[in-house]
Design a protein around this motif. Structure first.
Motif, PDB file in Angstrom:
ATOM      1  N   GLY A 255       4.936  -2.450  -4.478  1.00  0.00           N
ATOM      2  CA  GLY A 255       3.402  -2.032  -5.354  1.00  0.00           C
ATOM      3  C   GLY A 255       2.495  -1.663  -4.147  1.00  0.00           C
ATOM      4  O   GLY A 255       1.632  -0.744  -4.646  1.00  0.00           O
ATOM      5  N   ARG A 256       2.465  -2.139  -3.224  1.00  0.00           N
ATOM      6  CA  ARG A 256       1.311  -1.510  -2.097  1.00  0.00           C
ATOM      7  C   ARG A 256       1.649  -0.323  -1.484  1.00  0.00           C
ATOM      8  O   ARG A 256       0.991   0.768  -1.507  1.00  0.00           O
ATOM      9  N   ALA A 257       3.206  -0.229  -1.330  1.00  0.00           N
ATOM     10  CA  ALA A 257       3.600   0.958  -0.837  1.00  0.00           C
ATOM     11  C   ALA A 257       3.405   2.304  -1.697  1.00  0.00           C
ATOM     12  O   ALA A 257       2.977   3.404  -1.518  1.00  0.00           O
ATOM     13  N   ALA A 258       3.682   1.894  -2.816  1.00  0.00           N
ATOM     14  CA  ALA A 258       3.490   2.786  -4.050  1.00  0.00           C
ATOM     15  C   ALA A 258       2.299   3.614  -4.179  1.00  0.00           C
ATOM     16  O   ALA A 258       1.978   4.869  -4.286  1.00  0.00           O
ATOM     17  N   VAL A 259       0.965   2.870  -3.882  1.00  0.00           N
ATOM     18  CA  VAL A 259      -0.279   3.145  -3.672  1.00  0.00           C
ATOM     19  C   VAL A 259      -0.689   3.851  -2.317  1.00  0.00           C
ATOM     20  O   VAL A 259      -1.085   4.895  -2.427  1.00  0.00           O
ATOM     21  N   ALA A 260      -0.393   3.291  -1.325  1.00  0.00           N
ATOM     22  CA  ALA A 260      -0.571   3.715   0.139  1.00  0.00           C
ATOM     23  C   ALA A 260       0.139   5.071   0.121  1.00  0.00           C
ATOM     24  O   ALA A 260      -0.511   5.905   0.940  1.00  0.00           O
ATOM     25  N   ASP A 261       1.369   5.365  -0.026  1.00  0.00           N
ATOM     26  CA  ASP A 261       1.945   6.530  -0.009  1.00  0.00           C
ATOM     27  C   ASP A 261       1.546   7.754  -0.965  1.00  0.00           C
ATOM     28  O   ASP A 261       1.402   8.867  -0.474  1.00  0.00           O
ATOM     29  N   LYS A 262       1.302   7.144  -2.153  1.00  0.00           N
ATOM     30  CA  LYS A 262       1.031   8.420  -3.308  1.00  0.00           C
ATOM     31  C   LYS A 262      -0.520   8.651  -3.797  1.00  0.00           C
ATOM     32  O   LYS A 262      -0.796   9.514  -4.361  1.00  0.00           O
ATOM     33  N   VAL A 263      -1.229   7.462  -3.523  1.00  0.00           N
ATOM     34  CA  VAL A 263      -2.591   7.363  -3.969  1.00  0.00           C
ATOM     35  C   VAL A 263      -3.650   7.010  -3.039  1.00  0.00           C
ATOM     36  O   VAL A 263      -4.243   6.070  -3.098  1.00  0.00           O
ATOM     37  N   PRO A 264      -3.873   7.699  -1.760  1.00  0.00           N
ATOM     38  CA  PRO A 264      -4.375   7.501  -0.513  1.00  0.00           C
ATOM     39  C   PRO A 264      -6.036   7.176  -0.878  1.00  0.00           C
ATOM     40  O   PRO A 264      -6.626   6.235  -0.607  1.00  0.00           O
ATOM     41  N   ALA A 265      -6.291   8.281  -1.680  1.00  0.00           N
ATOM     42  CA  ALA A 265      -7.849   8.128  -2.135  1.00  0.00           C
ATOM     43  C   ALA A 265      -8.286   6.572  -2.677  1.00  0.00           C
ATOM     44  O   ALA A 265      -9.169   5.902  -2.459  1.00  0.00           O
ATOM     45  N   ARG A 266      -7.469   6.200  -3.843  1.00  0.00           N
ATOM     46  CA  ARG A 266      -7.610   5.169  -4.531  1.00  0.00           C
ATOM     47  C   ARG A 266      -7.537   3.857  -3.656  1.00  0.00           C
ATOM     48  O   ARG A 266      -8.236   2.782  -3.462  1.00  0.00           O
ATOM     49  N   SER A 267      -6.388   4.131  -2.694  1.00  0.00           N
ATOM     50  CA  SER A 267      -6.118   2.766  -1.930  1.00  0.00           C
ATOM     51  C   SER A 267      -7.332   2.615  -0.603  1.00  0.00           C
ATOM     52  O   SER A 267      -7.909   1.598  -0.427  1.00  0.00           O
ATOM     53  N   GLU A 268      -8.144   3.557  -0.438  1.00  0.00           N
ATOM     54  CA  GLU A 268      -9.065   3.602   0.454  1.00  0.00           C
ATOM     55  C   GLU A 268     -10.227   2.916  -0.111  1.00  0.00           C
ATOM     56  O   GLU A 268     -11.075   2.059   0.511  1.00  0.00           O
TER      57      GLU A 268
END
Length: 547
Positions: free
Chosen positions: A530-543
């Motif tokens: 779940g975390r990698a899916a965001v960190a890899d693909k949705v960097p703006a939202r993760s930040e």
């Protein structure tokens, strides 16, 4: 223009809901698509034990354990089938899963005290327990509309209150009434409820009756999924897709092609038909651990579950109690009856090299009235009547005849076992040599005595039930890295695709380390994927989420 999410999770068991929650906490727009009309998959049907070496709950109870001991233990069971980096990720990630549940859900895990590891005499094992946790009671207040939409029957009991967990299984009516008033439940439905509530609070869109058919790709990058609903087939876009669809145990073709031996009938969620496996194979995923399952000898019972599957009971406690044995179709003992259910499953896969058949199927568990009087069977209190569907007779020979088994073989087998039981030893199969063998009977006696599991079968009437080769789920699927990224046949990451739980190649290989190992994998890889899916693909939202 097609509907689009940041992350789509396929499946709503512990792995799927954990992955969805982890992605949502990183700021992603998340949807969970569940094939069934009921939420929770096999998790909702389970006892919800979670096996975590070095966990903080046990440490608070004074249990001495460490991640190093957990790794030593798992490595000792490897038989060359466990990849060290995945084993390390499982062991090191377990305590984090506990903390994740405590911080982001209303669940509070508690220790199932004394529950041994499944191979406790191996290096790093824990004969006295300390690694199996369970969710305490969870209240569905606030999400009442989901109570009837979660798989399984309402369970107002916890594992620690059940006979296998050290309790009597009998809850006072006033306590049950209070729990009903508070809408509290335990076991698997509690775990699903806690994760579900946390997901809903963070805006996760959960849709039932939505089956994923295939992954959408653009230049070998996964960018969505094609789903089927009552309204037809459509494509839904996503920056990342997490597979959490469970195993393939309900697909006869996949079972025949991949599993190492017979599977009479599975007992998990009937939606586990290999959908995620097929989707991953179509995009070139590398497969691993395909022959293995969470094997679980089970007793078929009358009735049909809410999900339409026949009822069956996990055969664990009864076959380990004094006064019980198991025989095969030739009327002979064939294994240590008290062994953990995953290891015992291997006995069903023994192939007779001359007859080219499986001699230990069908198999039968035989027990006597002393077992019923001292311990109770199939969830009933000691001395309670044995269910009518159980075969019974006034003598062992009559029982053998009723089962259509060789009478002389059965009577000789029982006589030999009784002689050994009287001596407190089992030279044939070493039953009683492990602390795990003695755990169910030892709860009501001396846990260090072989008599906690070895007891003669001689008190009429005598009873018998068929025990089938079953499985809680399969353990093979796409290979992932330690963060849940699915790998292709060359070992490279398939961009945009992740996996967690029974759909993936399980990091524990052929073994079952202790009660709750399957949910530990679901949780650890659910968080990671779940975390990698965001960190890899949705960097703006993760930040944004991190600030």
């Amino acid at each position: 223009m097609r509907e689009t999410y940041d992350v789509i999770v396929l499946g709503s068991g512990a792995a799927g809901l954990t992955a969805a929650l982890a992605s949502a906490l990183e700021g992603a727009d998340v949807a969970v698509f569940e094939k069934s009309d009921l939420v929770g998959g096999t998790t909702a049907l389970s006892g919800a034990g979670i096996w975590v070496p070095g966990n903080p709950v046990a440490a608070g109870k004074g249990v001495q354990d460490s991640l190093e001991e957990g790794m030593t233990y798992l490595s000792s069971l490897s038989n060359g089938m466990i990849l060290p980096e995945l084993a390390e990720a499982l062991i090191s990630g377990g305590p984090g899963f506990v903390e994740f549940l405590h911080e982001y859900t209303d669940l509070r895990l508690q220790l199932v005290e004394g529950y041994p590891d499944y191979h406790p005499e191996h290096p790093g094992g824990k004969p006295g327990g300390g690694r199996t946790l369970e969710p305490g009671l969870f209240s569905f207040a606030g999400i009442e509309e989901w109570i009837d939409r979660i798989a399984g029957d309402i369970q107002r009991i916890m594992l620690v209150e059940m006979p296998l967990g050290g309790g009597t299984g009998v809850i006072a009516p006033e306590i049950l009434a209070a729990r009903a008033e508070a809408e509290e439940e335990g076991l698997g439905r509690a775990l699903v409820g806690g994760l579900l509530k946390a997901c809903l609070q963070r805006g996760v869109d959960l849709r039932t009756g939505t089956r994923a058919l295939r992954l959408c790709t653009d230049d070998d990058v996964v960018d969505g999924v094609e789903v089927e609903t009552a309204d037809g087939v459509r494509a839904v876009g996503a920056s990342a897709v997490v597979l959490a669809t469970g195993g393939f145990e309900y697909d006869p073709d996949l079972v025949r092609d991949f599993l190492r031996g017979p599977l009479t009938r599975p007992i998990g969620a009937p939606t586990n038909t290999g959908d995620g496996l097929r989707m991953a194979m179509r995009v070139g995923a590398r497969l691993g651990n395909m022959r293995e399952a969470w094997w679980s000898p089970s007793v078929p019972c009358p009735g049909i579950r809410r999900d339409g599957s026949p009822v069956a009971m996990l055969s664990s406690r009864e076959r380990a109690l004094p006064g019980s044995i198991m025989v095969n179709r030739y009327g002979r003992r064939f294994a240590n009856e008290a062994a953990n259910y995953n290891a015992f499953g291997g006995a069903f896969h023994h192939l007779d090299e001359s007859r080219l058949d499986y001699p230990n199927l069908p198999a039968y568990m035989i027990f006597d009235q002393s077992t019923v009087d001292r311990f109770g069977v199939f969830g009933a209190r000691p001395g309670a009547p044995v269910p009518e569907w159980v075969t019974r007779a006034s003598s062992i020979s009559e029982l053998a005849a009723a089962l259509d088994l060789p009478i002389d073989a059965v009577t000789d087998t029982v006589a030999r076992f009784n002689d050994h039981a009287a001596q407190g030893a089992d030279p044939d199969f070493s039953r009683g040599s492990s602390a795990f063998d003695r755990f169910p009977g030892g709860r009501m006696g001396d846990p260090d005595s072989p008599g906690a599991t070895l007891g003669p079968v001689r008190t009429a009437p005598f009873y018998a039930v068929e025990v089938i080769s079953s499985a809680l789920g399969t353990k093979g699927g796409p290979r992932t890295d330690v963060e849940g990224r699915v790998l292709d046949v060359d070992g490279d990451v398939i961009e945009g695709l992740y996996a967690a739980g029974n759909v993936m190649a399980n990091p524990s290989g052929m073994v079952y380390g202790g009660a709750g190992a399957t949910l530990a994998v679901a949780g650890v890889w659910g968080i990671a994927a779940g975390r990698a899916a965001v960190a890899d693909k949705v960097p703006a939202r993760s930040e944004v989420a991190q600030t």
